[in-house]
Scaffold this active site. Structure first.
Site, PDB file in Angstrom:
ATOM      1  N   SER A   1       0.829  -1.199   0.000  1.00  0.00           N
ATOM      2  CA  SER A   1       0.000   0.000   0.000  1.00  0.00           C
ATOM      3  C   SER A   1       0.863   1.248   0.000  1.00  0.00           C
ATOM      4  O   SER A   1       2.030   1.214   0.397  1.00  0.00           O
ATOM      5  CB  SER A   1      -0.901   0.023   1.238  1.00  0.00           C
ATOM      6  OG  SER A   1      -0.145   0.335   2.404  1.00  0.00           O
ATOM      7  N   ASP A   2       0.282   2.342  -0.451  1.00  0.00           N
ATOM      8  CA  ASP A   2       0.888   3.641  -0.204  1.00  0.00           C
ATOM      9  C   ASP A   2       0.700   3.952   1.277  1.00  0.00           C
ATOM     10  O   ASP A   2      -0.068   3.294   1.982  1.00  0.00           O
ATOM     11  CB  ASP A   2       0.237   4.708  -1.077  1.00  0.00           C
ATOM     12  CG  ASP A   2       1.129   5.929  -1.285  1.00  0.00           C
ATOM     13  OD1 ASP A   2       2.101   6.093  -0.524  1.00  0.00           O
ATOM     14  OD2 ASP A   2       0.854   6.712  -2.205  1.00  0.00           O
ATOM     15  N   TRP A   3       1.380   4.976   1.755  1.00  0.00           N
ATOM     16  CA  TRP A   3       1.409   5.257   3.188  1.00  0.00           C
ATOM     17  C   TRP A   3       0.024   5.683   3.693  1.00  0.00           C
ATOM     18  O   TRP A   3      -0.491   6.736   3.367  1.00  0.00           O
ATOM     19  CB  TRP A   3       2.463   6.322   3.476  1.00  0.00           C
ATOM     20  CG  TRP A   3       3.799   5.734   3.838  1.00  0.00           C
ATOM     21  CD1 TRP A   3       4.558   6.071   4.924  1.00  0.00           C
ATOM     22  CD2 TRP A   3       4.522   4.704   3.171  1.00  0.00           C
ATOM     23  NE1 TRP A   3       5.716   5.308   4.965  1.00  0.00           N
ATOM     24  CE2 TRP A   3       5.712   4.461   3.899  1.00  0.00           C
ATOM     25  CE3 TRP A   3       4.280   3.937   2.035  1.00  0.00           C
ATOM     26  CZ2 TRP A   3       6.652   3.504   3.528  1.00  0.00           C
ATOM     27  CZ3 TRP A   3       5.212   2.975   1.653  1.00  0.00           C
ATOM     28  CH2 TRP A   3       6.373   2.780   2.397  1.00  0.00           C
TER      29      TRP A   3
END
Length: 795
Positions: free
Chosen positions: A225-227
């Site tokens: 995932s992105d942050w």
């Protein structure tokens, strides 16, 4: 259940591997002597930040290379590979095993605040440049994570935006760069985007993570995932996500173990993810420390800028200059260069050189001309600049976009330069017409004065050595060879997504379908400022084209052989651009012209080179939404060699034949066969027909009831929202925080969702309680904060 052997992971170990260990690390498996890894952002350089550093700009010093937007203008895969190798060596020297770059999202609209991090409006160019970078990084034993998968073409509403896109555009444009990178470079990881795609979060999107990534592309690496980009970690893992990043929730492993034991977390999905994580950790374990030389890296950054700077205009042989004698330099960017983007890509460097420093021994007079932190003219600075211009033979005028106008976290409101720069040009032109404009920006800008210039160059944020490269190009020590990787429109209203970009209340409609960038402008017959692929040189070239056959059937192939000759006595590099144009429209709507190959070559004086491009049925394929795969329609195609997408120099015809027929959509979707010059804003019915469903309508997101995807800005009027804002802004900045940094951090905070508060270490009880408070359910909020959600009774 007992393990069959000691190498088999326990349930706890599996759950431990699939979420981050803080902000920049993963967990390892101590029992197997398998340490976790450290990862950091690119793409300008290695942005190494300590684990608990509150300031996102407090990074360790790093070499700052030209932006991906600049490097794309080099059209040079070998250069990208070389930069990847250099960045990997620096990463290894800093114990960084995974670089969170490159970004290969399509530049759908020039307003996107993060366009400087992306390569192109064209999927082939984006994919090839991205794949070359990944190969370079991973050749040195460091991993690369390609991002943001997928349809992340805007910063506005980026955490909640729903990208509504038809299957054909999704697969031909927005997924194609990722497919190229995956199949040609096999990156260690791929990062999902924040947004939803057709109503489903990217981190939960089974179609993207399983059907496309695993089943169609056969990708074996890690999907992360992105942050803060996971909506529900358990659902995400069930739908194909391998790694949740970051994870500040200490109870996450325990929660996942419980979910696996109760059947909510699919055990096979968990096992597959854990094994992919283990495979990545084993590769990282073999990574050495790296041998990094900052001076060598700086020289590479300079070479990269030289190959990427684009000469947009050169009237009356203004360039190259024989010397700087008689010239003056005007513009604050010459003194304080804009050499990189703002946001999570920002790197701190000790090696940046300004243009004034690069020409310090030339004793060229200078005037500031305008303030970088303001948009209104400064009369005193303008008068000083005009006075200097009146005494000089030639003016080198440095213009561009200040940090605060172009940044991650928010989109631009206009493609115009600041008013103080526009008025400065007019004032200087009234006294001196020999003006060379040097632009520093990460995306196209409108140039209403372009016809009044003698020459225009753009550096696209050229890194720490960009000024040195610009000096050598101006003096003719290097012939410019950059070519635009995106179209520069005349006006913002000319952009095909104008009127519905970035959308409203998080609804982003991709009504233009495949007609993005030059695919639209050429097909609609729309005039542009500078076309895709445009870029001038100090040399002149001649081209010839030969096809190995005039027809290809089924599995046949054809070799397009292009010979390019330097017709001058000046050595130069040149990009060979190969396009395909259908001679007539078939049942399937198509763009007038499409890039099908490119190659950069270096030519000495009067030298020639030959480049071969293999052409197959797949070269001319489109994505068929009925077949759910790519297919090729029979027809005659002009194979063309161009100096830009508009300037075709030579062409030959190739027949492409197969026995498949396709259903025409001309009746229900006429606008996609005869493009409207005014864009697609008013064509909802045709888009719904192409989409195959009714366009979703969002409710007013600023009203209750709120949900986990509601943003800080949307709940700002509630009591809990006001309290969160007060606490955040009280602690977010120091006296040293710059205005552009404040703008980025503030935009990210306002766009952050309630669920995204987990990235700050808040647990699920607290987050659920905050949601209850936002909805006015104060008793429920207190209950959830103390006891959590009531457990569902098992049947």
């Amino acid at each position: 259940m007992k393990r069959k052997n000691k190498e088999e992971l326990t349930l706890r170990e599996k759950c431990h591997l699939v979420h981050g260990n803080g902000f920049w690390h993963t967990h390892g498996v101590r029992r197997l002597n398998l340490p976790g890894i450290e990862m950091h952002d690119g793409p300008f350089g290695v942005r190494q930040i300590a684990e608990n550093t509150p300031n996102p700009y407090d990074a360790a010093p790093s070499t700052c290379y030209p932006s991906p937007a600049a490097l794309a203008c080099s059209w040079d895969e070998d250069l990208e590979r070389e930069i990847g190798e250099s960045m990997a060596l620096e990463a290894a020297s800093k114990n960084t095993s995974l670089l969170l770059t490159p970004g290969v999202n399509i530049k759908r609209n020039p307003l996107c605040g993060r366009n400087f991090e992306y390569f192109s409006e064209d999927p082939l160019l984006s994919g090839k440049m991205g794949a070359a970078f990944v190969e370079g990084v991973q050749n040195c034993g460091v991993g690369s994570c390609v991002k943001h998968y997928a349809c992340n073409s805007q910063e506005s509403y980026r955490n909640i935006s729903n990208s509504v896109v038809d299957d054909r555009a999704l697969n031909e444009l927005y997924l194609k760069p990722f497919e190229i990178v995956v199949k040609e470079a096999n990156p260690w990881a791929i990062m999902t985007s924040y947004n939803l795609i057709n109503g489903v979060h990217a981190s939960d999107n089974e179609y993207l993570l399983k059907t496309i990534l695993r089943d169609t592309w056969h990708y074996k690496g890690v999907a992360m995932s992105d942050w803060g980009g996971t909506f529900d970690p358990i659902d995400s893992h069930n739908h194909g996500l391998d790694l949740e990043m970051p994870c500040m929730v200490k109870s996450r492993t325990r929660t996942l173990v419980h979910a696996a034991r109760t059947g909510r977390l699919d055990l096979k999905a968990l096992t597959d993810s854990a094994e992919r994580m283990r495979a990545m950790l084993e590769k990282a374990k073999k990574c050495g420390t790296g041998s990094y030389d900052p001076e060598e890296a700086h020289q590479l950054a300079k070479k990269a800028a030289e190959k990427s700077i684009v000469l947009l205009r050169n009237e009356d042989g203004m360039l190259p200059l024989s010397s700087f004698s008689g010239c003056c330099v005007i513009g604050a960017f010459a003194e304080k260069p804009r050499y990189q983007g703002n946001g999570s890509s920002f790197v701190r460097t000790n090696g940046v050189v300004s243009f004034l420093e690069a020409i310090a021994d030339k004793k060229v007079p200078y005037a500031k001309g305008y303030d970088l932190d303001k948009t209104e003219p400064n009369d005193a600075l303008v008068l000083q600049a005009v006075d200097l211009a009146s005494k000089s033979k030639k003016v080198l005028l440095f213009l561009g976009l200040p940090d605060i106008l172009e940044s991650e976290g928010y989109d631009r409101a206009t493609i115009n330069l600041p008013d103080n720069q526009l008025s400065l040009f007019d004032a200087i032109y009234s006294m001196n017409q020999n003006i060379v404009v040097v632009l520093s920006c990460g995306a196209p800008v409108a140039l209403p004065f372009v016809s009044e210039t003698k020459a225009v160059l753009v550096d696209y944020l050229a890194g720490e050595a960009g000024a040195e490269a610009m000096r050598d190009i101006l003096l003719g020590k290097v012939s410019p060879s950059g070519k635009l990787a995106e179209t520069w429109p005349l006006h913002l209203a000319d952009v095909p997504s104008f009127g519905f970009y970035p959308g409203f209340e998080g609804l982003a409609l991709y009504k233009e379908s495949i007609f993005v960038g030059y695919r639209y402008y050429l097909t609609a017959g729309k005039d542009v400022l500078f076309p895709f692929g445009h870029g001038l040189s100090y040399a002149r070239f001649a081209y010839s084209l030969n096809l190995s056959t005039d027809k290809i059937e089924k599995r046949d192939s054809c070799i397009a052989e292009v010979k390019v000759t330097n017709r001058t006595k000046r050595a130069s590099e040149v990009v060979v651009e190969l396009y395909a144009e259908p001679e007539k429209q078939g049942a399937v709507f198509k763009a007038k012209r499409t890039l099908i190959g490119f190659k950069k070559v270096s030519l000495g004086p009067a030298a020639s080179a030959t480049v071969e491009f293999p052409l197959k049925q797949e070269t001319f394929a489109h994505y068929d939404s009925d077949l759910h795969r790519f297919a090729t329609e029979s027809g005659s195609y002009k194979i063309q060699v161009g100096e830009s997408s508009e300037s075709i120099k030579v062409e030959k015809t190739l027949e492409v034949e197969n026995d498949r027929t396709f259903v025409s959509r001309r009746g229900p979707c006429p606008i996609y066969y005869s493009l409207p010059k005014e864009g697609f804003a008013q064509f909802d019915v045709e888009f719904e027909t192409l989409l195959g469903k009714v366009i979703p309508m969002d409710a007013n997101r600023h009203e209750r009831p709120f949900n986990m995807d509601s943003t800080m800005e949307e709940i700002s009027w509630t009591a809990i929202g006001k309290l969160i804002h007060k606490i955040f802004y009280k602690n977010a900045f120091t006296e040293d925080t710059g205005e552009s940094q404040k703008a980025f951090v503030s935009a990210c905070f306002e766009d952050n969702t309630i669920r995204g508060l987990a990235s700050g270490g808040l647990g699920p009880k607290t987050i659920q309680g905050m949601l209850d408070f936002a909805n006015g359910n104060y008793i429920g909020g207190l209950w959830h904060m103390i006891f959590g959600k009531p457990k569902k009774k098992r049947k």
